[in-house]
Motif scaffolding. Structure first.
Motif, PDB file in Angstrom:
ATOM      1  N   TYR A  75      -7.454  -3.820   7.446  1.00  7.72           N
ATOM      2  CA  TYR A  75      -6.293  -4.320   8.023  1.00  7.72           C
ATOM      3  C   TYR A  75      -5.667  -3.370   9.237  1.00  7.72           C
ATOM      4  CZ  TYR A  75      -5.209  -7.872   4.262  1.00  7.72           C
ATOM      5  OH  TYR A  75      -5.258  -8.747   3.546  1.00  7.72           O
ATOM      6  N   GLY A  76      -6.140  -2.186   9.299  1.00  9.48           N
ATOM      7  CA  GLY A  76      -5.691  -1.217  10.424  1.00  9.48           C
ATOM      8  C   GLY A  76      -4.328  -0.363   9.750  1.00  9.48           C
ATOM      9  N   ILE A  77      -4.237  -0.449   8.685  1.00  3.04           N
ATOM     10  CA  ILE A  77      -3.336   0.570   7.997  1.00  3.04           C
ATOM     11  C   ILE A  77      -3.640   1.796   8.217  1.00  3.04           C
ATOM     12  CG2 ILE A  77      -2.044   1.161   5.813  1.00  3.04           C
ATOM     13  CD1 ILE A  77      -2.620  -1.962   4.994  1.00  3.04           C
ATOM     14  N   SER A  78      -2.687   2.613   8.840  1.00  4.00           N
ATOM     15  CA  SER A  78      -2.954   4.343   8.856  1.00  4.00           C
ATOM     16  C   SER A  78      -1.961   5.050   8.493  1.00  4.00           C
ATOM     17  CB  SER A  78      -3.096   4.573  10.473  1.00  4.00           C
ATOM     18  OG  SER A  78      -2.120   4.167  11.132  1.00  4.00           O
ATOM     19  N   GLY A  79      -0.779   4.335   7.900  1.00  3.61           N
ATOM     20  CA  GLY A  79       0.387   5.080   7.246  1.00  3.61           C
ATOM     21  C   GLY A  79       1.006   4.144   6.219  1.00  3.61           C
ATOM     22  N   VAL A  80       1.759   4.759   5.403  1.00  5.37           N
ATOM     23  CA  VAL A  80       2.370   4.014   4.259  1.00  5.37           C
ATOM     24  C   VAL A  80       3.811   4.240   4.047  1.00  5.37           C
ATOM     25  CG1 VAL A  80       0.258   3.467   2.971  1.00  5.37           C
ATOM     26  CG2 VAL A  80       1.313   5.845   2.590  1.00  5.37           C
ATOM     27  N   PRO A  81       4.648   3.455   3.668  1.00  6.15           N
ATOM     28  CA  PRO A  81       4.464   2.292   2.795  1.00  6.15           C
ATOM     29  C   PRO A  81       4.023   1.153   3.986  1.00  6.15           C
ATOM     30  CG  PRO A  81       6.722   2.495   2.906  1.00  6.15           C
ATOM     31  CD  PRO A  81       6.242   3.797   3.231  1.00  6.15           C
ATOM     32  N   PHE A  82       3.200   0.257   3.553  1.00  2.26           N
ATOM     33  CA  PHE A  82       2.989  -0.843   4.330  1.00  2.26           C
ATOM     34  C   PHE A  82       2.782  -2.117   3.376  1.00  2.26           C
ATOM     35  CE2 PHE A  82       0.238  -3.817   7.048  1.00  2.26           C
ATOM     36  CZ  PHE A  82       0.760  -3.442   8.227  1.00  2.26           C
ATOM     37  N   PHE A  83       3.485  -3.057   3.708  1.00  2.88           N
ATOM     38  CA  PHE A  83       3.452  -4.341   3.061  1.00  2.88           C
ATOM     39  C   PHE A  83       2.967  -5.561   3.830  1.00  2.88           C
ATOM     40  CE2 PHE A  83       7.627  -1.578   3.091  1.00  2.88           C
ATOM     41  CZ  PHE A  83       7.858  -1.798   1.721  1.00  2.88           C
ATOM     42  N   VAL A  84       2.150  -6.240   2.905  1.00  6.74           N
ATOM     43  CA  VAL A  84       1.256  -7.379   3.558  1.00  6.74           C
ATOM     44  C   VAL A  84       1.938  -8.460   2.488  1.00  6.74           C
ATOM     45  CG1 VAL A  84      -0.859  -8.553   3.556  1.00  6.74           C
ATOM     46  CG2 VAL A  84      -0.517  -6.062   4.049  1.00  6.74           C
ATOM     47  N   LEU A  85       2.615  -9.502   3.227  1.00 10.95           N
ATOM     48  CA  LEU A  85       3.069 -10.515   2.833  1.00 10.95           C
ATOM     49  C   LEU A  85       2.217 -11.778   3.034  1.00 10.95           C
ATOM     50  CD1 LEU A  85       5.236  -8.611   3.806  1.00 10.95           C
ATOM     51  CD2 LEU A  85       7.057 -10.295   3.081  1.00 10.95           C
ATOM     52  N   GLU A 133      -0.684 -12.392   2.565  1.00  6.33           N
ATOM     53  CA  GLU A 133      -1.936 -12.011   3.428  1.00  6.33           C
ATOM     54  C   GLU A 133      -1.970 -12.524   4.748  1.00  6.33           C
ATOM     55  OE1 GLU A 133      -4.572 -10.833   2.083  1.00  6.33           O
ATOM     56  OE2 GLU A 133      -3.909 -10.594   0.040  1.00  6.33           O
ATOM     57  N   LYS A 134      -0.759 -12.302   5.424  1.00  7.38           N
ATOM     58  CA  LYS A 134      -0.634 -12.808   6.665  1.00  7.38           C
ATOM     59  C   LYS A 134       0.126 -12.089   7.551  1.00  7.38           C
ATOM     60  CE  LYS A 134       0.731 -16.969   9.584  1.00  7.38           C
ATOM     61  NZ  LYS A 134       1.196 -18.604   9.472  1.00  7.38           N
ATOM     62  N   TYR A 135       1.263 -11.412   7.096  1.00  9.57           N
ATOM     63  CA  TYR A 135       2.253 -10.696   7.842  1.00  9.57           C
ATOM     64  C   TYR A 135       2.336  -9.286   7.326  1.00  9.57           C
ATOM     65  CZ  TYR A 135       3.847 -14.810   9.879  1.00  9.57           C
ATOM     66  OH  TYR A 135       3.923 -16.278  10.312  1.00  9.57           O
ATOM     67  N   GLY A 136       2.231  -8.491   8.144  1.00  9.47           N
ATOM     68  CA  GLY A 136       2.512  -6.844   7.766  1.00  9.47           C
ATOM     69  C   GLY A 136       3.467  -6.372   8.144  1.00  9.47           C
ATOM     70  N   VAL A 137       4.464  -5.387   7.267  1.00  9.78           N
ATOM     71  CA  VAL A 137       5.583  -4.897   7.705  1.00  9.78           C
ATOM     72  C   VAL A 137       5.167  -3.218   7.360  1.00  9.78           C
ATOM     73  CG1 VAL A 137       7.933  -4.604   7.175  1.00  9.78           C
ATOM     74  CG2 VAL A 137       7.054  -6.656   7.146  1.00  9.78           C
ATOM     75  N   SER A 138       5.181  -2.404   8.309  1.00  9.22           N
ATOM     76  CA  SER A 138       4.836  -1.024   8.443  1.00  9.22           C
ATOM     77  C   SER A 138       6.165  -0.126   8.209  1.00  9.22           C
ATOM     78  CB  SER A 138       4.341  -0.548   9.646  1.00  9.22           C
ATOM     79  OG  SER A 138       4.179   0.713   9.529  1.00  9.22           O
ATOM     80  N   GLY A 139       6.002   0.771   7.391  1.00  7.21           N
ATOM     81  CA  GLY A 139       7.189   1.793   6.993  1.00  7.21           C
ATOM     82  C   GLY A 139       8.265   1.340   6.199  1.00  7.21           C
ATOM     83  N   ALA A 140       8.931   2.079   5.737  1.00  7.70           N
ATOM     84  CA  ALA A 140      10.151   1.942   4.803  1.00  7.70           C
ATOM     85  C   ALA A 140      11.105   1.174   5.253  1.00  7.70           C
ATOM     86  CB  ALA A 140      10.458   3.080   4.186  1.00  7.70           C
ATOM     87  N   TRP A 144       0.907  -1.184  -0.183  1.00 10.79           N
ATOM     88  CA  TRP A 144      -0.170  -0.001   0.022  1.00 10.79           C
ATOM     89  C   TRP A 144       0.995   1.403  -0.137  1.00 10.79           C
ATOM     90  CZ3 TRP A 144      -2.176  -4.641   1.147  1.00 10.79           C
ATOM     91  CH2 TRP A 144      -3.704  -4.662   1.020  1.00 10.79           C
ATOM     92  N   SER A 145       0.538   2.155  -0.946  1.00  9.61           N
ATOM     93  CA  SER A 145       1.491   3.353  -0.842  1.00  9.61           C
ATOM     94  C   SER A 145       0.720   4.458  -1.541  1.00  9.61           C
ATOM     95  CB  SER A 145       2.607   3.095  -1.754  1.00  9.61           C
ATOM     96  OG  SER A 145       2.515   2.970  -3.132  1.00  9.61           O
ATOM     97  N   ASP A 146       1.222   5.795  -1.521  1.00  2.98           N
ATOM     98  CA  ASP A 146       0.661   6.894  -2.186  1.00  2.98           C
ATOM     99  C   ASP A 146       1.759   7.423  -2.913  1.00  2.98           C
ATOM    100  OD1 ASP A 146      -0.643   8.962  -3.095  1.00  2.98           O
ATOM    101  OD2 ASP A 146      -1.052   9.926  -1.097  1.00  2.98           O
ATOM    102  N   ILE A 147       1.405   7.905  -4.136  1.00  5.33           N
ATOM    103  CA  ILE A 147       2.561   8.583  -4.979  1.00  5.33           C
ATOM    104  C   ILE A 147       3.213   9.636  -4.316  1.00  5.33           C
ATOM    105  CG2 ILE A 147       2.736   9.496  -7.157  1.00  5.33           C
ATOM    106  CD1 ILE A 147       0.077   7.748  -7.968  1.00  5.33           C
ATOM    107  N   ALA A 148       2.349  10.454  -3.677  1.00  3.11           N
ATOM    108  CA  ALA A 148       2.707  11.732  -2.923  1.00  3.11           C
ATOM    109  C   ALA A 148       3.793  11.560  -1.764  1.00  3.11           C
ATOM    110  CB  ALA A 148       1.478  12.535  -2.397  1.00  3.11           C
ATOM    111  N   CYS A 149       3.891  10.069  -1.458  1.00  7.63           N
ATOM    112  CA  CYS A 149       4.654   9.733  -0.292  1.00  7.63           C
ATOM    113  C   CYS A 149       6.143   9.286  -0.602  1.00  7.63           C
ATOM    114  CB  CYS A 149       4.009   8.490   0.354  1.00  7.63           C
ATOM    115  SG  CYS A 149       4.936   7.626   1.579  1.00  7.63           S
ATOM    116  N   PRO A 150       7.031  10.284  -0.034  1.00  5.62           N
ATOM    117  CA  PRO A 150       8.326  10.072  -0.382  1.00  5.62           C
ATOM    118  C   PRO A 150       8.800   8.980   0.097  1.00  5.62           C
ATOM    119  CG  PRO A 150       7.991  12.470   0.667  1.00  5.62           C
ATOM    120  CD  PRO A 150       6.802  11.711   0.746  1.00  5.62           C
ATOM    121  N   TRP A 151       8.734   8.274   1.568  1.00  8.38           N
ATOM    122  CA  TRP A 151       8.928   7.212   1.978  1.00  8.38           C
ATOM    123  C   TRP A 151       8.424   5.939   1.053  1.00  8.38           C
ATOM    124  CZ3 TRP A 151      12.609   6.779   4.974  1.00  8.38           C
ATOM    125  CH2 TRP A 151      13.049   8.015   5.950  1.00  8.38           C
ATOM    126  N   CYS A 152       7.464   6.147   0.338  1.00  4.28           N
ATOM    127  CA  CYS A 152       7.010   4.887  -0.331  1.00  4.28           C
ATOM    128  C   CYS A 152       7.891   4.659  -1.585  1.00  4.28           C
ATOM    129  CB  CYS A 152       5.394   5.337  -0.856  1.00  4.28           C
ATOM    130  SG  CYS A 152       4.192   5.309   0.446  1.00  4.28           S
TER     131      CYS A 152
END
Length: 233
Positions: free
Chosen positions: A171-181, A183-190, A2-10
């Motif tokens: 999923y409870g994602i409130s910030g990006v980037p957010f990786f879902v691997l 469909e089980k594990y989430g990794v938040s942030g760059a 999950w990401s936004d084009i306007a997000c430098p960290w993405c």
């Protein structure tokens, strides 16, 4: 992802994911799917406000502090081979751009489209809220410009963007980037490439079938195919 084009960290997260995948032994078995996330759904299509002014207002700080924040971000990006130009960045609404990324996914060009939009926004100072600009950039990666223009006029992929955002909320994602691997594990942030590589390896190992440590001999006892023959006395 999950990401936004306007997000430098993405964009930085994209580069770090690519570095992790380059070291991953099963890279050819990984499919990267880009999901939409808007950091500011109410962002205007265009504004006279500079990126520095926007940042200062957003975080309630001074223009000087905002400049320092941008300089730190530029330095982090440079370490990943990216050239961020905040002095040239045009704040915009990214809803239309996300729709184009969904169209690109249907044509097998999603990754290329995402990369082009990131570079256009964060390096080249393109106005990604402008339909003509989106159509031109989409044409550069191989999409049919007439198809892109029609899709934007008819808002063909608007529901797909909203569905991505609804799933992020679930999923409870409130910030990006957010990786879902898997469909089980989430990794938040760059996260670093090493962290992402470790996550890939963990998910890969858990999803693989059991491997026999020893092959049973022909006369080894056991029950198979619904029967359990007793050994002769």
């Amino acid at each position: 992802m999950w990401s936004d084009i306007a997000c430098p960290w993405c964009y930085i997260g994209k580069r770090r994911l690519e570095a992790a995948l380059a070291q991953f032994a099963h890279r050819d078995r990984v499919e990267v799917v880009w999901h939409s996330f808007e950091l500011d759904t109410s962002a205007p299509v265009s504004t006279p406000q500079s990126a520095r002014e926007h940042l200062a207002v957003k975080y309630g700080t001074t223009s000087e502090k905002a400049q320092e924040m941008q300089e730190r971000m530029t330095g982090v990006a440079a370490e990943e081979g990216l050239d961020f130009r905040f002095d040239n960045l045009k704040i915009t609404n990214t809803f239309q751009a996300h729709q184009v990324v969904h169209l690109a996914a249907q044509r097998g060009l999603q990754g290329a489209m995402k990369e082009r939009f990131f570079r256009a926004y964060l390096t080249e100072g393109e106005q990604l809220g402008d339909t003509a600009t989106l159509v031109r950039l989409a044409g550069e990666v191989g999409l049919e410009e007439d198809e892109v223009r029609t899709a934007l006029e008819q808002q063909t992929h608007a529901d797909a963007v909203r569905a991505d955002e609804a799933k992020a909320y679930a999923y409870g994602i409130s910030g990006v980037p957010f990786f879902v691997l898997g469909e089980k594990y989430g990794v938040s942030g760059a996260q670093s490439a090493d962290v992402l590589l470790g996550a890939l390896q963990q998910v890969w190992q858990e999803q693989q079938p059991l491997q026999l440590l020893a092959t049973p001999a022909e006369d080894a006892d056991g029950c198979e195919d619904g029967s359990c023959a007793l050994p002769p006395r």
